[in-house]
Design a protein around this motif. Sequence first.
Motif, PDB file in Angstrom:
ATOM      1  N   GLY A 105       0.801  -1.217   0.000  1.00  0.00           N
ATOM      2  CA  GLY A 105       0.000   0.000   0.000  1.00  0.00           C
ATOM      3  C   GLY A 105       0.836   1.270   0.000  1.00  0.00           C
ATOM      4  O   GLY A 105       1.642   1.497   0.901  1.00  0.00           O
ATOM      5  N   ILE A 106       0.647   2.105  -1.011  1.00  0.00           N
ATOM      6  CA  ILE A 106       1.329   3.401  -1.102  1.00  0.00           C
ATOM      7  C   ILE A 106       0.296   4.509  -0.881  1.00  0.00           C
ATOM      8  O   ILE A 106      -0.641   4.650  -1.676  1.00  0.00           O
ATOM      9  CB  ILE A 106       1.986   3.592  -2.481  1.00  0.00           C
ATOM     10  N   PRO A 107       0.401   5.303   0.194  1.00  0.00           N
ATOM     11  CA  PRO A 107      -0.551   6.392   0.406  1.00  0.00           C
ATOM     12  C   PRO A 107      -0.509   7.408  -0.725  1.00  0.00           C
ATOM     13  O   PRO A 107       0.567   7.798  -1.179  1.00  0.00           O
ATOM     14  CB  PRO A 107      -0.088   7.013   1.738  1.00  0.00           C
ATOM     15  N   VAL A 108      -1.689   7.806  -1.177  1.00  0.00           N
ATOM     16  CA  VAL A 108      -1.795   8.790  -2.258  1.00  0.00           C
ATOM     17  C   VAL A 108      -2.318  10.120  -1.735  1.00  0.00           C
ATOM     18  O   VAL A 108      -1.810  11.182  -2.076  1.00  0.00           O
ATOM     19  CB  VAL A 108      -2.728   8.271  -3.376  1.00  0.00           C
ATOM     20  N   ALA A 109      -3.337  10.084  -0.898  1.00  0.00           N
ATOM     21  CA  ALA A 109      -3.949  11.306  -0.375  1.00  0.00           C
ATOM     22  C   ALA A 109      -4.793  10.958   0.835  1.00  0.00           C
ATOM     23  O   ALA A 109      -5.125   9.791   1.078  1.00  0.00           O
ATOM     24  CB  ALA A 109      -4.827  11.977  -1.446  1.00  0.00           C
ATOM     25  N   THR A 110      -5.133  11.978   1.615  1.00  0.00           N
ATOM     26  CA  THR A 110      -6.107  11.818   2.684  1.00  0.00           C
ATOM     27  C   THR A 110      -7.421  12.447   2.260  1.00  0.00           C
ATOM     28  O   THR A 110      -7.428  13.414   1.493  1.00  0.00           O
ATOM     29  CB  THR A 110      -5.628  12.447   4.005  1.00  0.00           C
TER      30      THR A 110
ATOM     31  N   ALA B 119      -9.802   9.607   6.004  1.00  0.00           N
ATOM     32  CA  ALA B 119      -9.412   8.311   5.445  1.00  0.00           C
ATOM     33  C   ALA B 119      -8.154   8.483   4.611  1.00  0.00           C
ATOM     34  O   ALA B 119      -7.923   9.536   4.014  1.00  0.00           O
ATOM     35  CB  ALA B 119     -10.536   7.752   4.585  1.00  0.00           C
ATOM     36  N   VAL B 120      -7.334   7.455   4.559  1.00  0.00           N
ATOM     37  CA  VAL B 120      -6.129   7.447   3.731  1.00  0.00           C
ATOM     38  C   VAL B 120      -6.414   6.627   2.478  1.00  0.00           C
ATOM     39  O   VAL B 120      -6.803   5.460   2.566  1.00  0.00           O
ATOM     40  CB  VAL B 120      -4.923   6.859   4.483  1.00  0.00           C
ATOM     41  N   ILE B 121      -6.250   7.242   1.325  1.00  0.00           N
ATOM     42  CA  ILE B 121      -6.436   6.552   0.048  1.00  0.00           C
ATOM     43  C   ILE B 121      -5.101   5.955  -0.370  1.00  0.00           C
ATOM     44  O   ILE B 121      -4.078   6.645  -0.390  1.00  0.00           O
ATOM     45  CB  ILE B 121      -6.947   7.516  -1.032  1.00  0.00           C
TER      46      ILE B 121
END
Length: 299
Positions: free
Chosen positions: A153-158, A252-254
């Motif tokens: 999982g690589i965070p993209v945006a909140t 939430a974390v996308i």
Amino acid sequence: MDIELLRTFVAVAESGGFSAAAKSLNRTQSAVSLQIKRLEEQLNDSLLQRTSRSVALTPAGSTFLPYARRMLRLQEEAQLAVGQRNSSETIRFGITDEQAQAYLPDILAPFTESFPDVQIEITCDQSTELVAALQDGLLDMVLCIRHRATPTGIPVATQPLVWVASPDLHVNRLNPLPLALNPEGCVYRAQALSLLSKAGKRWRIAWTSQSPTGINLALTAGLAVSIKADRSIPEGCIALEDTAGLPPLKPAVIELHRSPAGTSLALDTLADMISDAVVQHHASFTAVPENMRAAGSME
């Protein structure tokens, strides 16, 4: 240098283990271990540090990883340059229903124009189910909401979350609070029940639906309260103010997940287009810094 050895090394590094890499590559764990050993012998250095529970990159492995990725990419670019485009490539993409509605209309047409020979198979499901499918080798890429840290999982945006209801629903008078939520396994559901319980609010599950459409029916009919992304409030409903007495929600974390075995120009391009669409879709989104994105791949 054998390109398959590079592909195996990248898969192990990005999945965080031999078992997960073997599953994504559709090989046995012993075969993966043997290929890593062959690569280390060719380089005359150790690339991975193995323990009973995990696998970590050695300093040499950390140095070599970006070169391995670059060589895999260069191989495909070379094949394309001499006309060896893989016309049968299929990208298996998993995404939640709400995200599909928000982002795919702006992505699919431009992508298809750039890669007319690539087929996209789209699966819509809950985030946890999509990540499990990717880890089982059934999907190549997933866009979802983070439930827990994973190697892929690589965070993209909140994404801000809000309590949502019909303006005709008198929330302050409801005891217990009727809720419309996704089934067990949804991070929004877990957050709602946890925060309400900690705040001493009585609640009951009045409506359960796998799809956003089902939840929206309950909201617009004035039957319940739910949690939504601020961009997904259904027509005729409102975000509840602090005066409603409900606890504040965490954003939430996308995340974007890639199969450790998946690497192609088309897949990389689709990943970039999706990430850009998520960040740009709403000004209220907060992009995750590049250093956090890079760190996320080895959690």
